[in-house]
Design an enzyme around this catalytic site. Structure first.
Site, PDB file in Angstrom:
ATOM      1  N   ASP A  49     -29.000 -26.692  -7.333  1.00  0.00           N
ATOM      2  CA  ASP A  49     -29.224 -26.819  -8.766  1.00  0.00           C
ATOM      3  C   ASP A  49     -30.393 -27.754  -9.074  1.00  0.00           C
ATOM      4  O   ASP A  49     -30.759 -28.610  -8.263  1.00  0.00           O
ATOM      5  CB  ASP A  49     -27.976 -27.398  -9.444  1.00  0.00           C
ATOM      6  N   HIS A 200     -28.051 -30.163  -4.704  1.00  0.00           N
ATOM      7  CA  HIS A 200     -29.134 -30.357  -5.661  1.00  0.00           C
ATOM      8  C   HIS A 200     -30.452 -30.591  -4.924  1.00  0.00           C
ATOM      9  O   HIS A 200     -30.546 -31.505  -4.104  1.00  0.00           O
ATOM     10  CB  HIS A 200     -28.839 -31.552  -6.574  1.00  0.00           C
TER      11      HIS A 200
END
Length: 251
Positions: A49, A200
């Site tokens: 992400d 991430h």
């Protein structure tokens, strides 16, 4: 005795709790189906992400090439517009790109028009950067869904929401060993389904976020997972399962 003043607040608290669970629990279908695990314990879907992120995403792409890994990147629209070549590189290397909204907004608190704008602007940014069709999957920032989200996903031409079965708490700079230890819980063969892992490669607050610990942890685990016979899949390369629903995307 009038119980109404007691019952009503209690019911309101219970309803709020159910709504909160339905909004953020990965396996919840209160606000629509969500993909949150793979179809086999030997299949891992690595998802990332908050990118693209110039200091980190290219390092992940090189690492994945070395280990023949395909992953899924949920990109933020505002960063895709700043780094179009990196978006294109993700796509050219065979990874799947998903929608993570235009500004990393909490969709639970957005109006229908607000949700629509976040999704559409991100779709347009990614399609323009990658010179490809817009994404078919999205992940809501912070994991928060809204009762309005399902219809807006359909209107935007997407298939659905992707959540996760393993969260790694990797969004703050930290020693790689901490993340390496957390990832030891991935790829267990004693379950009928496998993991969708959320990590991430970027920081939603600004470009150039420090995610060196993510690269280091994967440098440790990728060869070990591969040696254990694990298969790395994108959200579309294998049937994936939600709570009570199975989505079988096209190859």
């Amino acid at each position: 005795m009038n119980l109404f003043p007691t019952i009503v607040p209690a019911a309101a608290v219970a309803a709020a709790g159910i709504a909160a669970w339905g909004a953020v629990a990965p396996s919840s279908e209160l606000f629509g189906p969500a993909v949150w695990r793979t179809s086999s314990s030997r299949k891992i879907a690595l998802t990332f992400d908050d990118g693209p992120n110039p200091p980190v995403t290219p390092r992940l792409l090189e690492l994945f090439d070395r280990h023949s890994v395909r992953a899924t990147f949920f990109l933020i629209g505002k960063f895709a517009r700043v780094c179009p070549e990196l978006v294109k590189e993700i796509s050219l290397r065979g990874h799947l790109i998903g929608n993570h909204t235009d500004t990393h907004a909490n969709l639970f608190f957005r109006s229908r028009a607000g949700i629509r704008g976040e999704l559409v602007r991100c779709q347009d940014a990614i399609a323009a950067a990658a010179h490809a069709e817009p994404p078919l999957w999205m992940r809501p920032p912070y994991g928060y869904r809204s009762p309005l989200l399902r219809e807006e996903i359909r209107r935007a031409g997407m298939r659905g929401v992707v959540m996760w079965s393993k969260m790694c708490w990797d969004w703050k700079p930290q020693p790689p060993q901490r993340l390496i230890e957390r990832l030891s819980r991935v790829a267990r063969l004693d379950r009928p389904h496998g993991d969708i892992v959320v990590m991430h490669d970027g920081d939603h607050r600004a470009l150039s976020g420090d995610r060196h610990h993510v690269v280091a942890a994967l440098e440790y685990w990728l060869p070990r997972w591969r040696d254990a016979g694990m298969e790395f899949v994108t959200i579309e390369s294998s049937a994936v399962t939600g709570a009570g629903c199975t989505c079988s995307p096209q190859e």
